[in-house]
Design a protein around this motif. Sequence first.
Motif, short mmCIF file in Angstrom:
data_model
loop_
_atom_site.label_atom_id
_atom_site.label_comp_id
_atom_site.label_asym_id
_atom_site.label_seq_id
_atom_site.Cartn_x
_atom_site.Cartn_y
_atom_site.Cartn_z
N UNK A 1 -47.33 -2.31 -19.81
CA UNK A 1 -46.55 -1.45 -20.73
C UNK A 1 -46.62 0.05 -20.92
N UNK A 2 -47.82 0.68 -20.28
CA UNK A 2 -48.17 1.94 -20.14
C UNK A 2 -47.50 3.05 -19.14
N UNK A 3 -46.76 3.84 -19.45
CA UNK A 3 -46.10 4.68 -18.50
C UNK A 3 -46.98 5.77 -17.80
N UNK B 1 -44.03 -2.33 -14.53
CA UNK B 1 -43.65 -2.83 -15.77
C UNK B 1 -42.85 -1.99 -16.41
N UNK B 2 -42.36 -2.30 -17.67
CA UNK B 2 -41.41 -1.57 -18.55
C UNK B 2 -42.19 -0.85 -19.52
N UNK B 3 -42.02 0.38 -19.78
CA UNK B 3 -42.88 0.99 -20.88
C UNK B 3 -41.96 1.58 -21.87
N UNK B 4 -42.20 1.19 -23.03
CA UNK B 4 -41.39 1.78 -24.07
C UNK B 4 -41.71 3.30 -24.74
N UNK B 5 -40.76 4.11 -24.44
CA UNK B 5 -40.85 5.36 -24.97
C UNK B 5 -40.02 5.71 -26.19
N UNK B 6 -40.87 5.92 -27.41
CA UNK B 6 -40.10 5.94 -28.47
C UNK B 6 -39.99 7.39 -28.95
N UNK B 7 -38.89 7.97 -29.33
CA UNK B 7 -38.32 9.01 -29.88
C UNK B 7 -38.10 8.99 -31.30
N UNK C 1 -38.33 2.21 -20.07
CA UNK C 1 -38.16 2.74 -19.01
C UNK C 1 -39.11 1.73 -17.86
N UNK C 2 -38.58 1.65 -16.60
CA UNK C 2 -39.19 0.84 -15.58
C UNK C 2 -39.71 1.35 -14.83
N UNK C 3 -41.16 1.11 -14.27
CA UNK C 3 -42.09 1.39 -13.24
C UNK C 3 -41.99 0.42 -12.17
N UNK D 1 -43.67 -9.07 -17.87
CA UNK D 1 -43.07 -7.76 -18.50
C UNK D 1 -42.44 -7.12 -17.13
N UNK D 2 -41.23 -7.65 -16.97
CA UNK D 2 -40.39 -7.37 -15.67
C UNK D 2 -39.84 -5.99 -15.84
N UNK D 3 -39.50 -5.47 -14.54
CA UNK D 3 -38.53 -4.29 -14.46
C UNK D 3 -37.08 -4.52 -14.00
N UNK D 4 -36.07 -3.98 -14.57
CA UNK D 4 -34.74 -4.20 -14.06
C UNK D 4 -34.12 -3.17 -13.93
N UNK D 5 -33.28 -3.11 -12.77
CA UNK D 5 -32.33 -2.07 -12.47
C UNK D 5 -30.93 -2.51 -12.11
N UNK D 6 -30.06 -1.94 -12.88
CA UNK D 6 -28.63 -2.28 -12.82
C UNK D 6 -27.93 -1.34 -12.05
#
Length: 376
Positions: free
Chosen positions: A75-77, A135-141, A161-163, A237-242
């Motif tokens: 989960x780390x970017x 994995x997927x990293x949550x970036x919070x604004x 955001x996916x890596x 903690x999968x990554x998904x691209x569509x």
Amino acid sequence: MTLVIQTQDSDISAADDPLLSYSVSTAPSPLKASPENPQAPEETGEVIISVARQSGTPADVEWIRVKVPAGTMAPDLATDLTKISPRISLTGWTVRLDAAAKEFVCAPTGSHAPIGPDTGFTIQLSDIPISRKVGTAPVTVTERSRTGSSAFQDRLTVFNLGKFPADFYLRNFLCEPSIINNGGDVKLTWERSANATYELLYGDINRDVTNRTSLDIEGIKSDTTFYIRATTGDPTNPVVRILTTQVTVLKPDLEVGSLTVHGATVLNGLLAAKGSVDLSEGKEVRLFSDLHVEGTGNLKPGTPWTYVFPCDGTFNVVYTGTQGRLYRPTDSGSWALIDDVSNKVYHPVRKGWRLEITASFSGHASVLFYPFGARS
């Protein structure tokens, strides 16, 4: 450097109704995880957050904070926030790293500043050393904002955001042809790596296409958006691209909950609608329209039901204990008998002809009419 808007790569959730709107893009698209070997150089990436105020009323903003998870886990970017180069394009604002909170803080020179609909800007995080774990990293604004004289509130938006693995790719998702006639066929093609599972989604269909790079779709009757979804990485903690592509259908089939038409409507072909009516009053009822319409009801002796056809067509009557007759208008304004209406037989009818159904005793009749043209 080319920046690609990748809403297909970022799942967005929002809470507390942010007063500003946010969208994210990355370079590269998608981001690539750094090699797992700690001796190998890190991959770098860039995150660009586009910000705007879509309402006509300005919002007062104290600050905007961008929290970037850093470390060695999925989960780390980033691996190291101090290596990131931040900037904000808004005049009079600065951005700095709050290392303890792992946040980049954007703030105006004063206590707060108005953001109106004409003030679009970007927050750019460059030279990000990407974490080595897929994995997927949550970036919070988080924005602290208000409108008018209300109290300032914290409002947040999260971008996931996916890596992706370094050798992953999904690209060139195409639909050929992109415009077809109703009921036509298309061919979908795409390019992909082997280190992911792939699904094709459209309508109510969810199809596994992991071992394919093309698929023929037949008999498309309405505009359709196709989605191809790639999933890779750790299942926890999968990554998904569509990616998406679309076909436009000429004269498509439509299914709507309700329809209001203002002005003339021309119907070329069959349109079905069902209705019922009480035929026992002995007066003409406007049962039919310029559609295929079914009417059914009970009749009493001596109380005929009549209907003047609004256009040419064909009809039949299914009845018990009743009798149907068909009349045409004469030049003198009276009605001339054309023929008796047989039970369960289709009869051609001209515009202006009149159907009369009577009962010698209590009976029942059901009428079905198909028009050949629009009412005029």
